[in-house]
Design a protein around this motif. Structure first.
Motif, short mmCIF file in Angstrom:
data_model
loop_
_atom_site.label_atom_id
_atom_site.label_comp_id
_atom_site.label_asym_id
_atom_site.label_seq_id
_atom_site.Cartn_x
_atom_site.Cartn_y
_atom_site.Cartn_z
N LEU A 1 58.36 -27.33 7.78
CA LEU A 1 58.62 -26.00 7.26
C LEU A 1 58.27 -24.94 8.30
O LEU A 1 57.16 -24.91 8.81
N ARG A 2 59.24 -24.08 8.60
CA ARG A 2 59.03 -23.03 9.59
C ARG A 2 59.25 -21.67 8.92
O ARG A 2 60.37 -21.15 8.90
N PRO A 3 58.20 -21.11 8.35
CA PRO A 3 58.34 -19.83 7.63
C PRO A 3 58.59 -18.68 8.59
O PRO A 3 58.46 -18.83 9.81
N ALA A 4 58.93 -17.53 8.02
CA ALA A 4 59.18 -16.34 8.83
C ALA A 4 57.92 -15.94 9.58
O ALA A 4 56.80 -16.03 9.04
N GLN A 5 58.10 -15.52 10.83
CA GLN A 5 56.97 -15.06 11.63
C GLN A 5 56.52 -13.70 11.14
O GLN A 5 57.32 -12.80 10.94
N ARG A 6 55.23 -13.53 10.96
CA ARG A 6 54.69 -12.26 10.47
C ARG A 6 54.03 -11.48 11.60
O ARG A 6 53.52 -12.05 12.52
N ALA B 1 59.88 -16.62 -0.35
CA ALA B 1 59.82 -16.25 1.07
C ALA B 1 60.81 -17.01 1.94
O ALA B 1 60.70 -16.98 3.16
N TRP B 2 61.79 -17.69 1.32
CA TRP B 2 62.80 -18.41 2.07
C TRP B 2 64.18 -17.81 1.78
O TRP B 2 64.49 -17.46 0.65
N ARG B 3 65.00 -17.71 2.80
CA ARG B 3 66.40 -17.34 2.62
C ARG B 3 67.22 -18.61 2.78
O ARG B 3 67.38 -19.12 3.88
N PHE B 4 67.74 -19.10 1.67
CA PHE B 4 68.47 -20.36 1.68
C PHE B 4 69.96 -20.10 1.80
O PHE B 4 70.52 -19.27 1.07
N VAL C 1 64.27 -22.43 10.02
CA VAL C 1 63.85 -21.72 11.23
C VAL C 1 63.47 -20.29 10.84
O VAL C 1 64.31 -19.55 10.31
N ASP C 2 62.21 -19.94 11.06
CA ASP C 2 61.73 -18.57 10.83
C ASP C 2 62.14 -18.02 9.46
O ASP C 2 62.63 -16.90 9.33
N GLY C 3 61.92 -18.82 8.43
CA GLY C 3 62.14 -18.35 7.08
C GLY C 3 63.54 -18.50 6.55
O GLY C 3 63.79 -18.25 5.37
N GLU D 1 75.34 -19.51 13.34
CA GLU D 1 75.57 -18.25 12.64
C GLU D 1 74.49 -18.00 11.59
O GLU D 1 74.04 -16.86 11.41
N VAL D 2 74.08 -19.03 10.89
CA VAL D 2 73.07 -18.88 9.84
C VAL D 2 71.70 -18.57 10.42
O VAL D 2 70.98 -17.70 9.93
N LEU D 3 71.33 -19.28 11.48
CA LEU D 3 69.97 -19.20 12.01
C LEU D 3 69.80 -18.19 13.13
O LEU D 3 68.67 -17.80 13.45
N GLY D 4 70.90 -17.78 13.75
CA GLY D 4 70.80 -16.82 14.84
C GLY D 4 70.10 -17.36 16.07
O GLY D 4 69.44 -16.63 16.80
#
Length: 265
Positions: free
Chosen positions: A260-265, A98-101, A68-70, A143-146
């Motif tokens: 895949l849902r990358p971070a919104q820019r 570009a991913w926070r795992f 979710v969003d990166g 908690e992880v994804l907010g």
């Protein structure tokens, strides 16, 4: 996606698996390639994971993580036969950039039991439990994804993952089979999604809810004829793909696709 180069049904971890019926490996690979080509032709980018020997279910790549969003919440499989799949998926995110795992502490099976609707109620996660994912993983994912996580209890072993009983049609609308859920979860879904496309048992048994939608095109397997009619009546365009061999392992279109849902820019 991950090609079914080592796909077999050599153990039983869901009601659809039958070790007495041989899988046609060449046909499975041909059907998988048809799904990949369909997604590419619809304008989507498909990343392909290398299949690994000894992991026959790795073709069901949706189970490997949830993004979710990166941010990526990793999987931790219920059954040891699939445990090493999580490592392969983490390696993809670690090297793709570009991913926070975030590695999980609790058992969860990725998008098998999580769905994201970014435009519903400011962005919510629907999460299934009852057969594979531990309820504690829902709090961990929040908690992880907010994002708020709504827990939904699955009660029918035939629909052991959320993605066999519910699917996002676009950023705010869903389709689901009510009787796959507990009565309390049915009430929650009815309250959240009063305009949902409701499926019946025949739709669910045809894996018609194990679909992938880009908000316009709904990709689902060829057996789900009636489900195709329902999504068309709701304003979407059904695209049918034959995945009869992958159904032998208890999965269909959605199981084969990790979104895949990358971070919104």
């Amino acid at each position: 996606m991950c090609p079914p180069e080592h796909f077999t049904v050599e153990y039983t971890i869901n009601p659809w698996m039958d070790t007495t019926v041989a899988v046609d490996a060449a046909q499975a690979l041909k059907q998988w390639e048809s799904l990949r080509t369909t997604l590419v032709d619809l304008g989507h980018v498909v990343h392909v994971l290398d299949a690994r020997p000894g992991l026959p279910d790795m073709v069901y790549s949706a189970n490997g993580a949830f993004s979710v969003d990166g941010t990526v919440y990793g999987a931790r499989f219920r059954y040891p036969q699939r445990a090493d799949e999580a490592v392969a998926h983490q390696a993809f995110y670690d090297t793709a950039g570009a991913w926070r795992f975030v590695a999980p502490q609790h058992v969860n099976e990725g998008e098998g039991d999580f769905a994201y609707l970014p435009a519903a109620y400011g962005g919510i996660v629907l999460a299934g439990y009852g057969f594979r994912t531990d309820p504690a993983a829902h709090a961990e994912a929040q908690e992880v994804l907010g994002r708020p996580v709504i827990s939904l209890r699955l009660v029918d072993p035939a629909f052991y993952h959320l993605d066999t009983a519910l699917a996002a049609l676009d950023d705010r609308h869903v389709t689901y089979y009510p009787e796959a859920f507990s009565e309390a979860s049915q009430r929650v879904l009815a309250q959240l999604f009063p305009d949902a496309v409701l499926a019946d048992r025949a739709d669910a048994e045809a894996f018609g809810l194990n679909l992938v939608s880009d908000g316009r095109h709904v990709v689902l397997n060829t057996d789900a004829v009636d489900m195709g009619h329902k999504v068309r009546a709701a304003g979407y365009h059904p695209v049918h793909v034959d995945l009869s061999e992958l159904k032998r392992g208890g999965g269909s279109v959605k199981c084969a696709v990790a979104e895949l849902r990358p971070a919104q820019r």
